[in-house]
Design an enzyme around this catalytic site. Structure first.
Site, PDB file in Angstrom:
ATOM      1  N   ASP A   1      -8.295  -9.280   3.348  1.00  0.00           N
ATOM      2  CA  ASP A   1      -7.929  -8.194   4.111  1.00  0.00           C
ATOM      3  C   ASP A   1      -9.253  -7.961   5.242  1.00  0.00           C
ATOM      4  O   ASP A   1      -9.902  -7.227   5.156  1.00  0.00           O
ATOM      5  CB  ASP A   1      -8.133  -6.685   3.404  1.00  0.00           C
ATOM      6  CG  ASP A   1      -7.503  -5.683   4.003  1.00  0.00           C
ATOM      7  OD1 ASP A   1      -7.215  -6.022   5.347  1.00  0.00           O
ATOM      8  OD2 ASP A   1      -7.311  -4.704   3.483  1.00  0.00           O
TER       9      ASP A   1
ATOM     10  N   GLU B   1     -12.675  -2.482  11.773  1.00  0.00           N
ATOM     11  CA  GLU B   1     -12.591  -1.645  10.506  1.00  0.00           C
ATOM     12  C   GLU B   1     -13.833  -2.031   9.763  1.00  0.00           C
ATOM     13  O   GLU B   1     -14.413  -1.321   8.879  1.00  0.00           O
ATOM     14  CB  GLU B   1     -11.313  -1.771   9.947  1.00  0.00           C
ATOM     15  CG  GLU B   1     -11.185  -1.023   8.652  1.00  0.00           C
ATOM     16  CD  GLU B   1     -10.043  -1.324   8.056  1.00  0.00           C
ATOM     17  OE1 GLU B   1      -9.112  -1.825   8.363  1.00  0.00           O
ATOM     18  OE2 GLU B   1      -9.645  -0.737   6.662  1.00  0.00           O
TER      19      GLU B   1
ATOM     20  N   GLU C   1       0.932  -1.187   0.011  1.00  0.00           N
ATOM     21  CA  GLU C   1       0.120   0.123   0.172  1.00  0.00           C
ATOM     22  C   GLU C   1       0.886   1.188  -0.080  1.00  0.00           C
ATOM     23  O   GLU C   1       0.686   2.190   0.610  1.00  0.00           O
ATOM     24  CB  GLU C   1      -0.924  -0.062   1.304  1.00  0.00           C
ATOM     25  CG  GLU C   1      -1.907  -1.201   1.060  1.00  0.00           C
ATOM     26  CD  GLU C   1      -3.003  -1.263   2.135  1.00  0.00           C
ATOM     27  OE1 GLU C   1      -2.833  -0.779   3.235  1.00  0.00           O
ATOM     28  OE2 GLU C   1      -3.863  -1.658   1.768  1.00  0.00           O
TER      29      GLU C   1
HETATM   30  C1  BDP Z   1      -6.250  -2.227   5.586  1.00  0.00           C
HETATM   31  C2  BDP Z   1      -6.764  -0.870   6.236  1.00  0.00           C
HETATM   32  C3  BDP Z   1      -5.268   0.059   6.215  1.00  0.00           C
HETATM   33  C4  BDP Z   1      -4.151  -0.721   6.801  1.00  0.00           C
HETATM   34  C5  BDP Z   1      -3.914  -1.997   5.955  1.00  0.00           C
HETATM   35  C6  BDP Z   1      -2.612  -2.797   6.821  1.00  0.00           C
HETATM   36  O1  BDP Z   1      -7.507  -0.438   5.374  1.00  0.00           O
HETATM   37  O2  BDP Z   1      -5.810   1.166   6.807  1.00  0.00           O
HETATM   38  O3  BDP Z   1      -2.952   0.118   6.869  1.00  0.00           O
HETATM   39  O4  BDP Z   1      -5.049  -2.817   6.048  1.00  0.00           O
HETATM   40  O5  BDP Z   1      -3.044  -3.738   7.360  1.00  0.00           O
HETATM   41  O6  BDP Z   1      -7.275  -3.047   5.895  1.00  0.00           O
HETATM   42  O7  BDP Z   1      -1.516  -2.336   6.662  1.00  0.00           O
END
Ligand code: BDP
Length: 698
Positions: free
Chosen positions: A364, A392, A290
């Site tokens: 996720d 989340e 990401e």
């Molecule tokens: C996702 C979240 C994000 C996190 C990412 C992670 O939306 O905010 O940074 O996981 O685990 O689900 O690194």
């Protein structure tokens, strides 16, 4: 001054449970059953402590505090080598060396009352277990010997330097960075006690999307203050690091893990950290994920990146936790397979000090995911499991969802890595393939709210996570009862009612959001309400339509070979349980199959009908929860009762939002009416879409 009436006083003594929830599971409410209380009070007259370490003193004081409130009686602590009649003997010279650092024996039977350990940390854990036992079973005899199954039982805080919390729904960060190290907020201590009480012994303090700021001397001093405070409670501190730090902080021109200057920079930084925190836990790293920097920026592998940090730690006991949450935006690929494909070739290449942290499922933190295929496929790499305690994708802090059933579904799943019984729990505790490190991590749901977690019931998720990290074989039902008994009520019928609501709550949430194995249809960015219509016209890569693949032909993501061959990543036995849509557990159906709307299911309904029934059932179940909770008004302390009652109203509203979106949107593909008996929503698809849009307004 407001006058406190006699009735109010009575009420206060009746509800000893903490009003704001700020005491978490440590309110030590007076034992209501007077037979039990009198028996215990007669049997317990003193605590005898045979050690003088700081932590043993702390353990004795914790026990004293617990007993005095539970029994409503003064209990002295005597510092001496031998127990006296009527004392609870705290002994850290157990002959049972297998207890190790954390294990303990607690017993209260045949006139003996003892907490025994090999180390003062085990003693502290024993004290909490002893107090828990008294609250659960009262004056009945007990004897227990416990050794945790996992070495690192860890919370990952996604807290930022500016006081915000990524995906946090309980206020701002607990850590007041601008006040540290001079002012120590009293809540730090409460947080540490609560963690120790459930066996949590490791915490990473900052967001995995990490700022290099946490490695500056300025911040190391602040972190040191927290580490010093947590140490007596057996909690080690970790730091999430930004892989680009040698450039941002060190002024180097590269962060290439094979570059000698970069390696030297990390060595020196690691040495510096240890000057502040001699028992530093280690690094947690999100790399090449990401948009975060990582070794791949320099053509190096995850193993080369992780091993470089391991080398920096070589003279210290700390470890490197390297996350496997990686994927790229390739809508023609299958995100399900990405981590597996990137990491599998590296199995055997990681240093002994490295553990790879894998999310419970392959996508996720969806409300329900099949277990991550990596758990069945790594023979030479220590793997940790990462759960998300913060909700989340599970309604933030407005929905009551007890997560232990979801954690357990993963931990108890059989990977068949070495034949039957190689569950995820056993993979991560090192009993399938022996590993030098074992770790279970949970993304914390804590914040500055008075009760730490926003939703009062969300405390149970932190609690259950900690207890499962200690022993993943505990049941979700046991933990629900345990938590309720020490947090909400001592009455058997009430505990029974609340724990049964807790146990059904995850299935309910899944019903009204992602029935039959649908996944990843939440609103973009905020991840709160539904947005199943998010498609390529709105963003190019990972869209809801990519995941559900709804069309006139049907719905679901075929991963048995037609759309992706991800199912092949599992052991043949696991593949067999999911590959045939007729046999596949309906909870996972659309994770692995794309089926026509009129596909006949084992329930006797066709797919469309089943989908709709589940959406509607989910909403109906929330209404049942609301009514059941309302019945408990006399039983639950007022503030908590009202808080939960209000949140259930919100949950009802939002469940309807998910249900209506699912029906109105998927109907445009199925062209089928709602099954008989279900009442159509009064709003249109455009109206539910407009609701979602609000969350994107600036
Ligand atoms: C996702 C979240 C994000 C996190 C990412 C992670 O939306 O905010 O940074 O996981 O685990 O689900 O690194």
């Amino acid at each position: 001054m407001k006058k406190i009436t006699f009735a109010a006083l009575l009420l206060l003594s009746f509800f000893g449970f903490s009003q704001s929830g700020s005491e978490l599971w440590l309110s030590y409410t007076k034992i209501e059953n007077s037979d039990h209380r009198t028996q215990l009070a007669a049997a317990i007259n003193a605590i005898v402590l045979a050690s003088d370490s700081e932590r043993s003193q702390l353990a004795a004081q914790e026990l004293q505090q617990a007993l005095e409130s539970l029994l409503d009686k003064k209990i002295p602590i005597l510092q001496q080598a031998q127990p006296i009649p009527g004392s609870i003997f705290l002994n850290i010279k157990s002959n049972d060396t297998a207890l190790g650092k954390d294990g303990f024996i607690i017993l209260r039977k045949e006139g003996k009352q003892r907490i025994e350990a090999f180390n003062d940390l085990g003693l502290l854990y024993g004290v909490f277990a002893f107090a828990r036992e008294l609250q659960e079973i009262g004056a009945a005899p007990f004897e227990k010997r416990e050794i945790p199954k996992v070495r690192y039982r860890m919370l990952n805080h996604w807290d930022n330097a500016n006081g915000t919390v990524e995906r946090g729904y309980a206020g701002a960060s607990l850590w007041k960075w601008f006040e540290l190290p001079y002012r120590l907020d009293p809540r730090y201590e409460q947080y540490a006690r609560a963690n120790a009480a459930i066996g949590i012994n490791a915490v990473s303090l900052n967001n995995v999307n990490a700022s290099s700021r946490f490695l500056t001397a300025e911040y190391l001093e602040k972190i040191k203050a927290l580490a010093d405070l947590f140490r007596p409670y057996g909690i080690q501190v970790f730091i999430s690091v930004n892989f680009r730090s040698p450039r941002t902080l060190g002024g180097l021109t590269t962060s290439d893990p094979l570059d000698p200057d970069v390696r030297q920079w990390w060595k020196e930084k690691t040495a510096e950290i240890h000057r502040y925190i001699p028992d530093f836990g280690g690094f947690l790293v999100k790399a090449n994920s990401e948009g975060e920097p990582g070794p791949q920026d320099y053509g190096r592998t995850h193993a080369e990146g992780a091993n470089m940090l391991a080398a920096a730690l070589e003279n210290y006991p700390g470890i490197v936790i390297w996350r496997a949450f990686v994927y790229k935006a390739d809508p023609n690929g299958d995100r399900f397979k990405e981590a597996y494909e990137q990491f599998k070739p590296l199995d055997g290449q990681f240093d002994e000090k490295v553990i790879v942290q894998v999310k419970n499922g392959p996508i996720d933190f969806m409300p329900r995911e099949p277990f991550h295929p990596m758990f069945g496929a790594f023979k030479k790499t220590a793997l940790a499991v990462e759960f998300q305690i913060t909700q989340e994708y599970l309604g933030h802090s407005t929905h009551w969802v007890y997560l232990a059933p979801m954690f357990k579904e993963c931990l108890d799943a059989d990977t068949y890595a070495t034949g039957k019984g190689a569950t995820v729990g056993k993979v991560i505790d090192g009993s399938v393939y022996p590993t030098p490190i074992s770790l279970m991590a949970g993304v914390a749901n804590t914040g500055s709210d008075a009760n730490f977690t926003g939703h009062p019931m969300a405390q149970s998720n932190w609690y259950a996570f900690g207890r499962l990290a200690w022993d993943h074989t505990l049941s979700a039902a046991q933990l629900a009862k345990e938590w309720t008994a020490i947090s909400l009520s001592q009455k058997k019928e009430v505990i029974q009612k609340i724990s049964s609501l807790m146990l059904n709550s995850h299935a309910t949430y899944v019903n009204y959001t992602y029935p039959l194995g649908l996944h990843h249809m939440m609103g973009e960015g905020h991840h709160f309400g539904p947005q199943p219509w998010l498609d390529k016209s709105q963003r190019p890569d990972w869209t809801s339509t990519y995941y559900h693949r709804a069309a006139a032909s049907g719905i679901g993501f075929d991963r048995t070979g037609k759309m992706s061959n991800a199912l092949a990543l599992y052991a043949p036995e696991v593949q067999n349980t999911w590959k045939d849509p007729q046999q596949c557990d309906l909870n996972y159906l659309l994770w692995f199959h794309h089926l026509p709307w009129d596909y006949p299911l084992s329930t006797g309904r066709m797919l469309w009908e089943e989908l709709m029934h589940r959406y509607y059932q989910g909403v109906e179940e929330v209404e049942q929860m609301r009514l059941a909770w309302a019945q408990l008004e006399e039983e639950i302390e007022e503030e908590t009762f009202n808080n939960v009652a209000a949140r259930l109203q919100i949950q009802k509203r939002e469940a309807l939002w998910w249900r209506d979106s699912g029906y109105l949107y998927f109907k445009t593909f199925s062209n089928m009416p709602l099954p008989e008996g279900l009442t159509p929503p009064t709003r249109s698809l455009e109206e539910v879409k407009a609701l979602e849009k609000i969350y994107h307004l600036r």
